[in-house]
Write a protein that holds these residues in place. Sequence first.
Motif, PDB file in Angstrom:
ATOM      1  N   PHE A  42      -0.211  -7.955   3.671  1.00  0.00           N
ATOM      2  CA  PHE A  42      -1.179  -7.136   4.398  1.00  0.00           C
ATOM      3  C   PHE A  42      -2.404  -7.995   4.733  1.00  0.00           C
ATOM      4  N   LYS A  43      -2.842  -7.935   5.972  1.00  0.00           N
ATOM      5  CA  LYS A  43      -4.060  -8.653   6.371  1.00  0.00           C
ATOM      6  C   LYS A  43      -5.297  -7.806   6.093  1.00  0.00           C
ATOM      7  N   GLU A  44      -5.171  -6.508   6.306  1.00  0.00           N
ATOM      8  CA  GLU A  44      -6.262  -5.556   6.059  1.00  0.00           C
ATOM      9  C   GLU A  44      -5.710  -4.391   5.245  1.00  0.00           C
ATOM     10  N   ILE A  45      -6.558  -3.797   4.428  1.00  0.00           N
ATOM     11  CA  ILE A  45      -6.088  -2.688   3.592  1.00  0.00           C
ATOM     12  C   ILE A  45      -5.680  -1.482   4.446  1.00  0.00           C
ATOM     13  N   GLU A  46      -6.256  -1.379   5.668  1.00  0.00           N
ATOM     14  CA  GLU A  46      -5.931  -0.254   6.551  1.00  0.00           C
ATOM     15  C   GLU A  46      -4.460  -0.252   6.979  1.00  0.00           C
ATOM     16  N   GLU A  47      -3.798  -1.405   6.843  1.00  0.00           N
ATOM     17  CA  GLU A  47      -2.385  -1.487   7.228  1.00  0.00           C
ATOM     18  C   GLU A  47      -1.506  -0.595   6.357  1.00  0.00           C
ATOM     19  N   LEU A  48      -2.024  -0.165   5.209  1.00  0.00           N
ATOM     20  CA  LEU A  48      -1.248   0.740   4.359  1.00  0.00           C
ATOM     21  C   LEU A  48      -0.890   2.027   5.095  1.00  0.00           C
ATOM     22  N   MET A  49      -1.742   2.413   6.049  1.00  0.00           N
ATOM     23  CA  MET A  49      -1.480   3.655   6.777  1.00  0.00           C
ATOM     24  C   MET A  49      -0.318   3.507   7.760  1.00  0.00           C
ATOM     25  N   ASN A  50       0.196   2.280   7.925  1.00  0.00           N
ATOM     26  CA  ASN A  50       1.398   2.088   8.738  1.00  0.00           C
ATOM     27  C   ASN A  50       2.656   2.546   8.001  1.00  0.00           C
ATOM     28  N   ILE A  51       2.498   2.767   6.698  1.00  0.00           N
ATOM     29  CA  ILE A  51       3.638   3.154   5.866  1.00  0.00           C
ATOM     30  C   ILE A  51       3.781   4.668   5.868  1.00  0.00           C
ATOM     31  N   SER A  52       4.997   5.122   6.066  1.00  0.00           N
ATOM     32  CA  SER A  52       5.273   6.558   6.096  1.00  0.00           C
ATOM     33  C   SER A  52       4.885   7.204   4.769  1.00  0.00           C
ATOM     34  N   GLY A  53       4.130   8.285   4.844  1.00  0.00           N
ATOM     35  CA  GLY A  53       3.723   8.999   3.637  1.00  0.00           C
ATOM     36  C   GLY A  53       2.318   8.669   3.183  1.00  0.00           C
ATOM     37  N   ILE A  54       1.714   7.639   3.786  1.00  0.00           N
ATOM     38  CA  ILE A  54       0.335   7.284   3.438  1.00  0.00           C
ATOM     39  C   ILE A  54      -0.541   7.546   4.665  1.00  0.00           C
ATOM     40  N   GLY A  55      -1.195   8.699   4.649  1.00  0.00           N
ATOM     41  CA  GLY A  55      -2.073   9.064   5.755  1.00  0.00           C
ATOM     42  C   GLY A  55      -3.521   8.774   5.424  1.00  0.00           C
ATOM     43  N   GLU A  56      -4.408   9.301   6.256  1.00  0.00           N
ATOM     44  CA  GLU A  56      -5.837   9.042   6.081  1.00  0.00           C
ATOM     45  C   GLU A  56      -6.356   9.620   4.769  1.00  0.00           C
ATOM     46  N   LYS A  57      -5.870  10.804   4.394  1.00  0.00           N
ATOM     47  CA  LYS A  57      -6.357  11.429   3.163  1.00  0.00           C
ATOM     48  C   LYS A  57      -5.995  10.592   1.937  1.00  0.00           C
ATOM     49  N   THR A  58      -4.732  10.154   1.891  1.00  0.00           N
ATOM     50  CA  THR A  58      -4.297   9.313   0.766  1.00  0.00           C
ATOM     51  C   THR A  58      -5.055   7.993   0.770  1.00  0.00           C
ATOM     52  N   PHE A  59      -5.239   7.429   1.965  1.00  0.00           N
ATOM     53  CA  PHE A  59      -5.934   6.145   2.071  1.00  0.00           C
ATOM     54  C   PHE A  59      -7.379   6.266   1.594  1.00  0.00           C
ATOM     55  N   GLU A  60      -8.052   7.367   1.924  1.00  0.00           N
ATOM     56  CA  GLU A  60      -9.441   7.565   1.514  1.00  0.00           C
ATOM     57  C   GLU A  60      -9.565   7.596  -0.013  1.00  0.00           C
ATOM     58  N   LYS A  61      -8.536   8.116  -0.674  1.00  0.00           N
ATOM     59  CA  LYS A  61      -8.577   8.216  -2.133  1.00  0.00           C
ATOM     60  C   LYS A  61      -8.448   6.857  -2.820  1.00  0.00           C
ATOM     61  N   LEU A  62      -7.717   5.934  -2.172  1.00  0.00           N
ATOM     62  CA  LEU A  62      -7.420   4.678  -2.868  1.00  0.00           C
ATOM     63  C   LEU A  62      -8.071   3.436  -2.265  1.00  0.00           C
ATOM     64  N   LYS A  63      -8.744   3.567  -1.125  1.00  0.00           N
ATOM     65  CA  LYS A  63      -9.241   2.376  -0.434  1.00  0.00           C
ATOM     66  C   LYS A  63     -10.258   1.590  -1.252  1.00  0.00           C
ATOM     67  N   GLU A  64     -10.999   2.287  -2.129  1.00  0.00           N
ATOM     68  CA  GLU A  64     -11.994   1.592  -2.951  1.00  0.00           C
ATOM     69  C   GLU A  64     -11.364   0.877  -4.148  1.00  0.00           C
ATOM     70  N   GLN A  65     -10.065   1.082  -4.327  1.00  0.00           N
ATOM     71  CA  GLN A  65      -9.393   0.496  -5.495  1.00  0.00           C
ATOM     72  C   GLN A  65      -8.391  -0.591  -5.124  1.00  0.00           C
ATOM     73  N   ILE A  66      -8.353  -0.954  -3.843  1.00  0.00           N
ATOM     74  CA  ILE A  66      -7.358  -1.943  -3.417  1.00  0.00           C
ATOM     75  C   ILE A  66      -8.021  -3.095  -2.668  1.00  0.00           C
ATOM     76  N   ARG A  67      -7.295  -4.197  -2.595  1.00  0.00           N
ATOM     77  CA  ARG A  67      -7.744  -5.374  -1.857  1.00  0.00           C
ATOM     78  C   ARG A  67      -6.521  -6.136  -1.367  1.00  0.00           C
ATOM     79  N   THR A  68      -6.733  -7.059  -0.448  1.00  0.00           N
ATOM     80  CA  THR A  68      -5.627  -7.874   0.068  1.00  0.00           C
ATOM     81  C   THR A  68      -5.679  -9.303  -0.455  1.00  0.00           C
ATOM     82  N   GLN A  69      -6.798  -9.703  -1.074  1.00  0.00           N
ATOM     83  CA  GLN A  69      -6.932 -11.056  -1.612  1.00  0.00           C
ATOM     84  C   GLN A  69      -7.544 -11.010  -3.000  1.00  0.00           C
TER      85      GLN A  69
END
Length: 204
Positions: free
Chosen positions: A177-204
């Motif tokens: 993943f180049k950016e954490i926002e790419e997680l939303m390209n995965i089926s089942g991970i929408g904006e709501k799920t992403f908002e919950k976990l974006k502060e807990q993830i990184r790509t590097q």
Amino acid sequence: MPVWLEKHKHMMIVLVIAIIILLLVLFRFQQKDEVAVTEPIWMEAESEQLEKEKQDIKTTPEKIFIDLKGAIKKPGLYEVEEGERVYDVVEKAGGLLKTADEKQINFAMKLYDEMVIYIPEINELGPEVSYPGEMNSNNDEKVNINQADAAELETLPGIGPSKAATIIQYREENGSFKEIEELMNISGIGEKTFEKLKEQIRTQ
């Protein structure tokens, strides 16, 4: 029968018996000598065979398991022989992806049991070798979605076993993943799920 033979008949019988006994004694001694010579040779050959078998057992390499991750064609768990090197297990995994950064990999490093090898991509910061649990040893540290295994991904809110497996599959097929926002390209991970976990993830 001549007179002299008749006269010494008993003496001749005794002499013949004595000769027979002497021959028997000599024959028995000869047999003992042969046994004394051949038995040590047989025992020595058997001893050499046992020693050779012991040496073969000692020189048989021990089997170990390596966890290979990252920019590799066939990531996963590999059984190898102790003493092999990173280069050997990379070859068994089909080689590196074109996006792999070879400059960060020590191909000459010897393998050891429970070793985790992560192959980073170009411009990606990350160790090529790590110990189990090293990537997320601090509970407050963000999860690296390019390195985390299924168990680590499942610690994130809204990510269960199924979504964790999907993230890993996406990463293997499309690269890191180049950016954490790419997680939303995965089926089942929408904006709501992403908002919950974006502060807990990184790509590097």
